[in-house]
Design a protein around this motif. Sequence first.
Motif, PDB file in Angstrom:
ATOM      1  N   THR A   1      51.491  47.167  46.211  1.00 25.64           N
ATOM      2  CA  THR A   1      51.475  46.569  47.541  1.00 25.64           C
ATOM      3  C   THR A   1      50.183  46.958  48.234  1.00 25.64           C
ATOM      4  N   VAL A   2      49.436  45.950  48.647  1.00 24.80           N
ATOM      5  CA  VAL A   2      48.167  46.177  49.335  1.00 24.80           C
ATOM      6  C   VAL A   2      48.340  45.734  50.784  1.00 24.80           C
TER       7      VAL A   2
ATOM      8  N   GLY B   1      51.915  52.286  40.153  1.00 25.87           N
ATOM      9  CA  GLY B   1      51.901  51.404  41.302  1.00 25.87           C
ATOM     10  C   GLY B   1      52.168  52.153  42.591  1.00 25.87           C
ATOM     11  N   GLY B   2      52.045  51.426  43.704  1.00 26.63           N
ATOM     12  CA  GLY B   2      52.304  52.048  45.000  1.00 26.63           C
ATOM     13  C   GLY B   2      51.735  51.222  46.124  1.00 26.63           C
ATOM     14  N   LEU B   3      51.699  51.837  47.295  1.00 24.22           N
ATOM     15  CA  LEU B   3      51.153  51.204  48.495  1.00 24.22           C
ATOM     16  C   LEU B   3      49.724  51.696  48.703  1.00 24.22           C
ATOM     17  N   VAL B   4      48.813  50.764  48.899  1.00 26.73           N
ATOM     18  CA  VAL B   4      47.414  51.117  49.095  1.00 26.73           C
ATOM     19  C   VAL B   4      46.820  50.210  50.161  1.00 26.73           C
ATOM     20  N   GLN B   5      45.854  50.705  50.894  1.00 25.30           N
ATOM     21  CA  GLN B   5      45.196  49.903  51.913  1.00 25.30           C
ATOM     22  C   GLN B   5      44.192  48.955  51.275  1.00 25.30           C
ATOM     23  N   PRO B   6      43.886  47.855  51.947  1.00 27.68           N
ATOM     24  CA  PRO B   6      42.847  46.954  51.433  1.00 27.68           C
ATOM     25  C   PRO B   6      41.544  47.707  51.197  1.00 27.68           C
TER      26      PRO B   6
ATOM     27  N   ASP C   1      46.484  40.805  46.015  1.00 30.57           N
ATOM     28  CA  ASP C   1      46.804  41.484  44.756  1.00 30.57           C
ATOM     29  C   ASP C   1      48.220  42.056  44.758  1.00 30.57           C
ATOM     30  N   THR C   2      48.901  41.964  45.885  1.00 33.45           N
ATOM     31  CA  THR C   2      50.268  42.456  45.966  1.00 33.45           C
ATOM     32  C   THR C   2      51.163  41.699  44.990  1.00 33.45           C
TER      33      THR C   2
ATOM     34  N   ASN D   1      40.187  48.213  41.543  1.00 29.61           N
ATOM     35  CA  ASN D   1      39.353  48.612  42.676  1.00 29.61           C
ATOM     36  C   ASN D   1      39.241  47.463  43.668  1.00 29.61           C
ATOM     37  N   SER D   2      38.776  47.770  44.855  1.00 32.92           N
ATOM     38  CA  SER D   2      38.582  46.751  45.896  1.00 32.92           C
ATOM     39  C   SER D   2      39.818  45.880  46.043  1.00 32.92           C
ATOM     40  N   LEU D   3      40.955  46.506  46.137  1.00 35.14           N
ATOM     41  CA  LEU D   3      42.211  45.762  46.201  1.00 35.14           C
ATOM     42  C   LEU D   3      42.313  44.953  47.485  1.00 35.14           C
TER      43      LEU D   3
END
Length: 116
Positions: free
Chosen positions: A113-114, A9-14, A90-91, A84-86
Motif C-alpha cells: 500500500t502506497v 509488503g507493507g505501507l509506504v509513503q509515495p 503501485d498499491t 523504488n520510487s513507489l
Amino acid sequence: QVQLVESGGGLVQPGGSLRLSCAASGFTFRIYAMNWYRQAPGKERELVAAISSTGTSTNYADFVKGRFTISRNNAQNTVYLQMNSLEPEDTAVYYCSVRRANDYYWGQGTQVTVSS
C-alpha cells in the motif's frame, strides 16, 4: 508440492521503497524462470517482472521500468523484487509465480500500500 511464500509488503509513503521476497520450495528452483505479478482492487492480475532461471535475463512491464528490479538467489531458492520510487498506483497485492509445464503456481500474495 510447490510452495511459494511472499513477504516484505507493507505501507509506504509515495517515493518510498520496499523489497519483496518469495521463498520457493517443492521444485527445482534453479531451472525455472520466475515472475512477479500484482493485482489491484477491481483490476485484473498483471505481470510486473520476470527473470530467467539463471538470472541473466529480466523483463519488466513498462509501468515499472527504471523503478523496480527483479533478482534471484538460486542457492537460497528466493526471488526478490526491489521497488523504488513507489507511487499510489503501485498499491496492489503482489504475487510470485512459477510456470511448470502447463501449470501456474502462485503464492498467497503480499499487500503493498502506497499512501501518505
